[in-house]
Design a protein around this motif. Structure first.
Motif: not given
Length: 261
Positions: A221-241
């Motif tokens: 939810t937006p409250q967590w995105r706004e409270a975050a110190d950083a946003h991280i992701r795992i690379p997705m190299l196939g068709r599934i996101d």
């Protein structure tokens, strides 16, 4: 030892209700544990065992019945009764009712450089159980479940956690309470999300860290995105996101382990 041979026995009916309904678990303050190994995990973690049902005709293995405190009530049950009570197939002839234990954020005893996993609005108990299993393996200090849609003593959760629900401190609270707690204790908030994010292995997890995961369907939810110190992701190299939340959590936990070695 009293023997229960009827599936209509009130004790059998209560146990079945504890299996099936979270409202009954809350009302009775009890949950169900099946199997010798899980019962041992309960005892080692200091949980209070209320009642044990034992079926010698289906007992497997060579280990004896775990040593139980004197206050524990033990009933022998017939095979027919046991088959009615058992939620899964291989439980070694042991089913127990255990007192619930509700931890609050204030009860957490975190080290100087904690690693915490936060799950927002987790719905599937099997996913939460799998996250707890990985958290135990990775030495995570606590799992915080925010705005949960399943209770912490769901039988599917206990089964999929393989006892980790007893070994990893686990707290249920609101997202607002959790965010305030993390900020108060100087724990950086890393939210796993695709938008506006950096690759997870480029992010410093050596400092006090909370890895925050949302649902596969809607994310955080937006409250967590706004409270975050950083946003991280795992690379997705196939068709599934996206990955299953338990798989994603395990990847991020072990990156923290790698960085801290």
């Amino acid at each position: 030892m009293e023997v229960i041979s009827s599936t209509q026995n009130p004790k059998v009916k209560l146990l079945l209700q504890l299996h099936q309904k979270s409202s009954e678990r809350r009302k009775a303050g009890l949950f169900v544990v099946e199997g010798r190994r899980e019962l041992m995990h309960c005892l080692e973690a200091g949980f209070e065992i209320d009642t044990v049902f034992w079926c010698p005709s289906v007992e497997v293995g060579t280990e004896p019945m775990p040593q139980l405190p004197e206050a524990v009530r033990v009933f022998e049950v017939s095979k027919a009764v046991y088959e009615k009570m058992a939620y899964r197939d291989s439980t070694e002839g042991i089913v127990a009712e255990v007192r619930t234990r509700q931890l609050a954020l204030a009860d957490l005893q975190l080290p100087e450089r904690p690693l915490v996993v936060v799950l927002e609005r987790v719905e599937k108990p099997g996913n939460l159980g799998a996250v707890l299993r990985s958290a135990d393996a990775a030495g995570v200090d606590a799992v915080i479940v925010c705005d949960p849609l399943t209770d912490l003593y769901n039988p599917n959760l206990i089964r999929s956690s393989v006892g980790a629900v007893f070994s990893v401190p686990c707290v249920a609270c609101t997202s607002e309470e959790c965010i305030a707690f993390l900020k108060q204790h100087g724990i950086q908030i890393l939210t796993a999300q695709l938008q506006d994010s950096h690759l997870y292995y480029d992010t410093d997890m050596r400092r006090p860290t909370a890895i925050v995961m949302g649902t596969e369907a809607t994310g955080l939810t937006p409250q967590w995105r706004e409270a975050a110190d950083a946003h991280i992701r795992i690379p997705m190299l196939g068709r599934i996101d996206s990955l299953n939340v338990s798989v994603s959590s395990a990847i991020l936990m072990y990156e923290a382990v790698r960085q801290r070695q």
